[in-house]
Design a protein around this motif. Structure first.
Motif, PDB file in Angstrom:
ATOM      1  N   MET A 179       0.825  -1.208   0.000  1.00 38.31           N
ATOM      2  CA  MET A 179       0.000   0.000   0.000  1.00 38.31           C
ATOM      3  C   MET A 179       0.863   1.263   0.000  1.00 38.31           C
ATOM      4  N   GLU A 180       1.983   1.202   0.720  1.00 38.11           N
ATOM      5  CA  GLU A 180       2.867   2.370   0.791  1.00 38.11           C
ATOM      6  C   GLU A 180       3.433   2.714  -0.583  1.00 38.11           C
ATOM      7  N   VAL A 181       3.791   1.676  -1.365  1.00 36.27           N
ATOM      8  CA  VAL A 181       4.314   1.887  -2.718  1.00 36.27           C
ATOM      9  C   VAL A 181       3.273   2.611  -3.562  1.00 36.27           C
ATOM     10  N   PHE A 182       2.024   2.202  -3.441  1.00 35.37           N
ATOM     11  CA  PHE A 182       0.929   2.815  -4.192  1.00 35.37           C
ATOM     12  C   PHE A 182       0.770   4.285  -3.820  1.00 35.37           C
ATOM     13  N   ILE A 183       0.729   4.570  -2.531  1.00 36.56           N
ATOM     14  CA  ILE A 183       0.567   5.953  -2.075  1.00 36.56           C
ATOM     15  C   ILE A 183       1.755   6.805  -2.518  1.00 36.56           C
ATOM     16  N   ASN A 184       2.971   6.278  -2.382  1.00 34.10           N
ATOM     17  CA  ASN A 184       4.160   7.033  -2.814  1.00 34.10           C
ATOM     18  C   ASN A 184       4.111   7.318  -4.312  1.00 34.10           C
ATOM     19  N   TYR A 185       3.604   6.369  -5.084  1.00 32.20           N
ATOM     20  CA  TYR A 185       3.465   6.583  -6.526  1.00 32.20           C
ATOM     21  C   TYR A 185       2.517   7.750  -6.796  1.00 32.20           C
ATOM     22  N   ILE A 186       1.365   7.739  -6.150  1.00 29.71           N
ATOM     23  CA  ILE A 186       0.372   8.792  -6.369  1.00 29.71           C
ATOM     24  C   ILE A 186       0.896  10.162  -5.926  1.00 29.71           C
ATOM     25  N   LEU A 187       1.628  10.191  -4.809  1.00 30.22           N
ATOM     26  CA  LEU A 187       2.116  11.463  -4.270  1.00 30.22           C
ATOM     27  C   LEU A 187       3.164  12.128  -5.164  1.00 30.22           C
ATOM     28  N   GLN A 188       3.686  11.386  -6.151  1.00 31.84           N
ATOM     29  CA  GLN A 188       4.583  12.001  -7.144  1.00 31.84           C
ATOM     30  C   GLN A 188       3.831  13.021  -8.006  1.00 31.84           C
ATOM     31  N   PHE A 189       2.515  12.862  -8.076  1.00 34.58           N
ATOM     32  CA  PHE A 189       1.716  13.650  -9.022  1.00 34.58           C
ATOM     33  C   PHE A 189       0.844  14.714  -8.357  1.00 34.58           C
ATOM     34  N   GLY A 190       0.879  14.791  -7.043  1.00 36.02           N
ATOM     35  CA  GLY A 190       0.082  15.811  -6.349  1.00 36.02           C
ATOM     36  C   GLY A 190       0.088  15.565  -4.854  1.00 36.02           C
ATOM     37  N   ASN A 191      -0.382  16.553  -4.133  1.00 41.48           N
ATOM     38  CA  ASN A 191      -0.423  16.461  -2.671  1.00 41.48           C
ATOM     39  C   ASN A 191      -1.785  15.978  -2.200  1.00 41.48           C
ATOM     40  N   LEU A 192      -1.752  15.061  -1.250  1.00 35.34           N
ATOM     41  CA  LEU A 192      -2.976  14.566  -0.632  1.00 35.34           C
ATOM     42  C   LEU A 192      -2.740  14.527   0.873  1.00 35.34           C
ATOM     43  N   ASN A 193      -3.778  14.811   1.637  1.00 36.53           N
ATOM     44  CA  ASN A 193      -3.633  14.690   3.088  1.00 36.53           C
ATOM     45  C   ASN A 193      -3.939  13.247   3.505  1.00 36.53           C
ATOM     46  N   GLN A 194      -3.713  12.944   4.776  1.00 32.41           N
ATOM     47  CA  GLN A 194      -3.892  11.574   5.263  1.00 32.41           C
ATOM     48  C   GLN A 194      -5.325  11.087   5.074  1.00 32.41           C
ATOM     49  N   GLN A 195      -6.290  11.963   5.312  1.00 33.38           N
ATOM     50  CA  GLN A 195      -7.698  11.592   5.160  1.00 33.38           C
ATOM     51  C   GLN A 195      -8.002  11.205   3.710  1.00 33.38           C
ATOM     52  N   GLN A 196      -7.464  11.966   2.760  1.00 34.28           N
ATOM     53  CA  GLN A 196      -7.679  11.665   1.347  1.00 34.28           C
ATOM     54  C   GLN A 196      -7.015  10.341   0.952  1.00 34.28           C
ATOM     55  N   MET A 197      -5.794  10.131   1.452  1.00 34.48           N
ATOM     56  CA  MET A 197      -5.099   8.877   1.149  1.00 34.48           C
ATOM     57  C   MET A 197      -5.864   7.687   1.730  1.00 34.48           C
ATOM     58  N   ASP A 198      -6.358   7.838   2.944  1.00 36.26           N
ATOM     59  CA  ASP A 198      -7.141   6.772   3.572  1.00 36.26           C
ATOM     60  C   ASP A 198      -8.410   6.486   2.775  1.00 36.26           C
ATOM     61  N   PHE A 199      -9.041   7.557   2.265  1.00 32.31           N
ATOM     62  CA  PHE A 199     -10.252   7.392   1.458  1.00 32.31           C
ATOM     63  C   PHE A 199      -9.945   6.609   0.180  1.00 32.31           C
ATOM     64  N   ILE A 200      -8.853   6.966  -0.503  1.00 31.85           N
ATOM     65  CA  ILE A 200      -8.468   6.260  -1.726  1.00 31.85           C
ATOM     66  C   ILE A 200      -8.215   4.790  -1.412  1.00 31.85           C
ATOM     67  N   LEU A 201      -7.465   4.528  -0.353  1.00 29.10           N
ATOM     68  CA  LEU A 201      -7.156   3.145   0.014  1.00 29.10           C
ATOM     69  C   LEU A 201      -8.408   2.362   0.398  1.00 29.10           C
TER      70      LEU A 201
END
Length: 189
Positions: free
Chosen positions: A1-23
């Motif tokens: 899951m961390e690899v996925f989030i790190n990949y997405i964060l290359q393209f924009g900023n997300l807060n923890q709540q948004q990342m949790d929602f995506i996951l």
């Protein structure tokens, strides 16, 4: 899951709540070797992020020959995006070359992410642009090169992949016969 989030964060900023929602919208999917992530004649069901394995995109030409036009390795998105978004029938296959593990998003969940996170469409567009540029970067040089140079470029762009996928698929991707590929591989060593 961390690899996925790190990949997405290359393209924009997300807060923890948004990342949790995506996951919370991501579902794990295991795909066995030769299984299909998406099939011609069917509407693509998912967008996926490849955590483990290799997939290929292929189609059948008007002579009935199977043509491999791209490979996707770990830590990249996998989708027939245009047809997924439009929910129309696909004309190509996305097939597992190895056993694969993915995080997948249904159309409903993918749309829900876009409708909930304001910056998601921008992030999604940057991810798509990155995927497209990678595909062009890998494909374009193959057009003007001879078979040996196409093989060398393939190995440069996909290190070690030739040992993970059937040589017939590599030959198809390079636009040469399997016999030519074998000859080239012998001469290059």
């Amino acid at each position: 899951m961390e690899v996925f989030i790190n990949y997405i964060l290359q393209f924009g900023n997300l807060n923890q709540q948004q990342m949790d929602f995506i996951l919370s919208k991501a579902k794990p999917l295991e795909l066995h070797k030769e299984g299909y992530f998406s099939e011609a004649g069917k509407i693509p069901r998912y967008v996926g992020f490849l955590l483990k394995g290799v997939v290929r995109f292929c189609y059948y030409n008007n002579k009935g020959e199977e043509i491999t036009h791209s490979f996707v390795e770990e830590y990249n998105f996998v989708s027939d995006q245009q047809r997924f978004e439009a929910q129309i029938i696909s004309s190509e296959y996305i097939q597992a070359e190895t056993d694969c593990e993915l995080l997948v998003f249904s159309k409903k969940d993918w749309d829900e992410i876009g409708n909930t996170i304001l910056s998601w469409k921008e992030i999604e567009n940057l991810i798509l642009k990155n995927c497209l540029l990678k595909a062009i970067e890998r494909r374009s040089p193959l057009v003007s090169e001879d078979a040996t140079n196409r093989y060398l470029l393939f190995n440069e762009h996909f290190p070690g992949l030739v040992n993970r996928v059937p040589l017939s698929h590599v030959a198809s991707y390079l636009g040469i016969t399997q016999q030519s590929l074998s000859r080239i591989r012998r001469n290059v060593r």
